[in-house]
Design a protein around this motif. Structure first.
Motif, PDB file in Angstrom:
ATOM      1  N   GLU A 131       0.829  -1.203   0.000  1.00 56.46           N
ATOM      2  CA  GLU A 131       0.000   0.000   0.000  1.00 56.46           C
ATOM      3  C   GLU A 131       0.863   1.253   0.000  1.00 56.46           C
ATOM      4  OE1 GLU A 131      -3.310   2.371   2.682  1.00 56.46           O
ATOM      5  OE2 GLU A 131      -2.954   0.260   3.098  1.00 56.46           O
ATOM      6  N   ILE A 132       1.899   1.274   0.828  1.00 54.11           N
ATOM      7  CA  ILE A 132       2.795   2.434   0.889  1.00 54.11           C
ATOM      8  C   ILE A 132       3.523   2.603  -0.445  1.00 54.11           C
ATOM      9  CG2 ILE A 132       4.837   3.392   2.027  1.00 54.11           C
ATOM     10  CD1 ILE A 132       3.837   1.906   4.590  1.00 54.11           C
ATOM     11  N   CYS A 133       3.945   1.492  -1.030  1.00 52.85           N
ATOM     12  CA  CYS A 133       4.607   1.525  -2.332  1.00 52.85           C
ATOM     13  C   CYS A 133       3.691   2.147  -3.384  1.00 52.85           C
ATOM     14  CB  CYS A 133       5.010   0.110  -2.746  1.00 52.85           C
ATOM     15  SG  CYS A 133       5.596  -0.025  -4.441  1.00 52.85           S
ATOM     16  N   CYS A 134       2.475   1.662  -3.469  1.00 57.22           N
ATOM     17  CA  CYS A 134       1.552   2.148  -4.505  1.00 57.22           C
ATOM     18  C   CYS A 134       1.125   3.593  -4.257  1.00 57.22           C
ATOM     19  CB  CYS A 134       0.346   1.224  -4.613  1.00 57.22           C
ATOM     20  SG  CYS A 134       0.789  -0.406  -5.267  1.00 57.22           S
ATOM     21  N   LEU A 135       1.013   3.991  -2.994  1.00 55.90           N
ATOM     22  CA  LEU A 135       0.729   5.392  -2.683  1.00 55.90           C
ATOM     23  C   LEU A 135       1.844   6.280  -3.235  1.00 55.90           C
ATOM     24  CD1 LEU A 135      -0.543   7.839  -1.217  1.00 55.90           C
ATOM     25  CD2 LEU A 135       0.723   7.109   0.818  1.00 55.90           C
ATOM     26  N   HIS A 136       3.089   5.897  -3.003  1.00 55.32           N
ATOM     27  CA  HIS A 136       4.205   6.705  -3.499  1.00 55.32           C
ATOM     28  C   HIS A 136       4.371   6.582  -5.013  1.00 55.32           C
ATOM     29  CE1 HIS A 136       4.914   7.007   0.791  1.00 55.32           C
ATOM     30  NE2 HIS A 136       5.426   8.184   0.469  1.00 55.32           N
ATOM     31  N   ALA A 137       3.909   5.487  -5.591  1.00 51.53           N
ATOM     32  CA  ALA A 137       3.872   5.392  -7.054  1.00 51.53           C
ATOM     33  C   ALA A 137       2.876   6.403  -7.611  1.00 51.53           C
ATOM     34  CB  ALA A 137       3.511   3.970  -7.481  1.00 51.53           C
ATOM     35  N   ASN A 138       1.782   6.635  -6.891  1.00 52.04           N
ATOM     36  CA  ASN A 138       0.817   7.663  -7.288  1.00 52.04           C
ATOM     37  C   ASN A 138       1.476   9.042  -7.257  1.00 52.04           C
ATOM     38  OD1 ASN A 138      -1.175   9.875  -6.160  1.00 52.04           O
ATOM     39  ND2 ASN A 138      -2.414   8.457  -7.370  1.00 52.04           N
TER      40      ASN A 138
ATOM     41  N   CYS B   7       0.608  -2.081  -9.074  1.00 53.14           N
ATOM     42  CA  CYS B   7       0.289  -0.801  -8.439  1.00 53.14           C
ATOM     43  C   CYS B   7      -0.694  -0.046  -9.329  1.00 53.14           C
ATOM     44  CB  CYS B   7       1.545   0.051  -8.235  1.00 53.14           C
ATOM     45  SG  CYS B   7       2.383  -0.250  -6.701  1.00 53.14           S
ATOM     46  N   ASN B   8      -1.912   0.050  -8.873  1.00 51.60           N
ATOM     47  CA  ASN B   8      -2.938   0.823  -9.576  1.00 51.60           C
ATOM     48  C   ASN B   8      -2.936   2.216  -8.945  1.00 51.60           C
ATOM     49  OD1 ASN B   8      -5.201   2.000 -10.629  1.00 51.60           O
ATOM     50  ND2 ASN B   8      -6.592   0.339 -10.067  1.00 51.60           N
ATOM     51  N   VAL B   9      -2.166   3.123  -9.537  1.00 53.57           N
ATOM     52  CA  VAL B   9      -1.963   4.431  -8.916  1.00 53.57           C
ATOM     53  C   VAL B   9      -3.246   5.245  -8.815  1.00 53.57           C
ATOM     54  CG1 VAL B   9       0.479   4.546  -9.490  1.00 53.57           C
ATOM     55  CG2 VAL B   9      -1.197   5.513 -11.061  1.00 53.57           C
ATOM     56  N   THR B  10      -4.184   5.032  -9.711  1.00 55.15           N
ATOM     57  CA  THR B  10      -5.443   5.793  -9.628  1.00 55.15           C
ATOM     58  C   THR B  10      -6.235   5.401  -8.384  1.00 55.15           C
ATOM     59  OG1 THR B  10      -6.557   4.201 -11.068  1.00 55.15           O
ATOM     60  CG2 THR B  10      -5.620   6.155 -12.122  1.00 55.15           C
TER      61      THR B  10
ATOM     62  N   TYR C  30      -5.064   5.204  -5.520  1.00 52.06           N
ATOM     63  CA  TYR C  30      -4.525   5.991  -4.411  1.00 52.06           C
ATOM     64  C   TYR C  30      -4.651   7.495  -4.626  1.00 52.06           C
ATOM     65  CZ  TYR C  30      -2.848   1.594  -2.692  1.00 52.06           C
ATOM     66  OH  TYR C  30      -2.800   0.311  -2.221  1.00 52.06           O
ATOM     67  N   HIS C  31      -5.352   7.902  -5.682  1.00 46.71           N
ATOM     68  CA  HIS C  31      -5.503   9.323  -5.998  1.00 46.71           C
ATOM     69  C   HIS C  31      -6.145  10.106  -4.850  1.00 46.71           C
ATOM     70  CE1 HIS C  31      -5.817  12.871  -8.512  1.00 46.71           C
ATOM     71  NE2 HIS C  31      -7.063  12.982  -8.131  1.00 46.71           N
ATOM     72  N   ASP C  32      -7.108   9.502  -4.181  1.00 48.54           N
ATOM     73  CA  ASP C  32      -7.817  10.177  -3.092  1.00 48.54           C
ATOM     74  C   ASP C  32      -7.288   9.802  -1.715  1.00 48.54           C
ATOM     75  OD1 ASP C  32      -9.503  11.547  -4.854  1.00 48.54           O
ATOM     76  OD2 ASP C  32     -10.866   9.839  -4.981  1.00 48.54           O
ATOM     77  N   HIS C  33      -6.172   9.095  -1.647  1.00 53.54           N
ATOM     78  CA  HIS C  33      -5.564   8.755  -0.364  1.00 53.54           C
ATOM     79  C   HIS C  33      -5.161  10.057   0.341  1.00 53.54           C
ATOM     80  CE1 HIS C  33      -2.601   7.328   2.540  1.00 53.54           C
ATOM     81  NE2 HIS C  33      -3.126   6.108   2.396  1.00 53.54           N
ATOM     82  N   GLN C  34      -5.335  10.106   1.639  1.00 55.15           N
ATOM     83  CA  GLN C  34      -5.076  11.317   2.417  1.00 55.15           C
ATOM     84  C   GLN C  34      -3.684  11.889   2.146  1.00 55.15           C
ATOM     85  OE1 GLN C  34      -5.403  10.805   6.664  1.00 55.15           O
ATOM     86  NE2 GLN C  34      -4.563  12.828   7.094  1.00 55.15           N
ATOM     87  N   ASN C  35      -2.644  11.048   2.107  1.00 55.48           N
ATOM     88  CA  ASN C  35      -1.285  11.557   1.890  1.00 55.48           C
ATOM     89  C   ASN C  35      -1.107  12.128   0.485  1.00 55.48           C
ATOM     90  OD1 ASN C  35      -0.786  10.688   4.457  1.00 55.48           O
ATOM     91  ND2 ASN C  35       0.660   9.099   3.895  1.00 55.48           N
ATOM     92  N   ALA C  36      -1.727  11.520  -0.516  1.00 51.44           N
ATOM     93  CA  ALA C  36      -1.628  12.032  -1.884  1.00 51.44           C
ATOM     94  C   ALA C  36      -2.353  13.366  -2.011  1.00 51.44           C
ATOM     95  CB  ALA C  36      -2.188  11.014  -2.875  1.00 51.44           C
ATOM     96  N   VAL C  37      -3.521  13.474  -1.380  1.00 52.03           N
ATOM     97  CA  VAL C  37      -4.294  14.716  -1.412  1.00 52.03           C
ATOM     98  C   VAL C  37      -3.521  15.823  -0.694  1.00 52.03           C
ATOM     99  CG1 VAL C  37      -6.413  15.838  -0.614  1.00 52.03           C
ATOM    100  CG2 VAL C  37      -6.523  13.559  -1.657  1.00 52.03           C
TER     101      VAL C  37
END
Length: 166
Positions: free
Chosen positions: A69-76, A115-118, A120-127
């Protein structure tokens, strides 16, 4: 699908024959290029508030099950860099074109590993990352983001690479 990939990744990471999600993350030269570019950007933001961080901190003590999850969030966040921050930054540093190529390869490799980066688009850290960048406005925000590219590369390396057990 993501759950299956995460489970398979968790199983593979427990074996010494585990493979990295992207060989580029093992490349010391790429890390050094990212570090040099970050340092240049950090010297340009000398008068700015250096306590503000665009990329949220991640505890290195995360459970192994959360690595995907952390990997894919940072891939986003990496994809945001590629599409927005680094889009017209080739003249920022002589090695920027090489770094952009290497980062695009990492993004492609992570996508092939599930990693489906989309997602994680609305993940709190990405926002939060995007909102902080927007509030910095223009070139100041771009320079700040480039100054943190080594942090992004480090997080990708820590959470997107299965370490071989010894």
């Amino acid at each position: 699908m993501l759950l299956v990939v995460c489970f398979a990744w968790l199983l593979c990471s427990q074996h010494s024959s585990a493979r990295p999600m992207s060989d580029v993350l093992h490349n010391h030269e790429t890390y050094q290029v990212a570090r040099n570019i970050s340092r240049k950007a950090q010297t340009l933001e000398a008068g700015d508030d250096t306590s503000l961080r665009l990329i949220s901190r991640v505890s290195p003590d995360q459970p192994l099950a959360q690595n995907a999850e952390i990997c894919c969030l940072h891939a986003n966040i990496l994809d945001f860099y590629l599409l927005n921050v680094l889009r017209s930054s080739d003249s920022f540093h002589p090695t920027m074109p090489r770094l952009k190529t290497d980062l695009a390869r990492i993004s492609q490799d992570l996508s092939h590993h599930g990693c489906n980066v989309t997602h994680y688009h609305d993940h709190q850290n990405a926002v939060e990352f995007r909102e902080k960048l927007i509030t910095m406005q223009g070139q100041r925000g771009i320079t700040k983001a480039i100054g943190e590219i080594d942090i992004l590369f480090t997080y990708l390396g820590e959470f997107c690479v299965q370490n071989e057990s010894t």
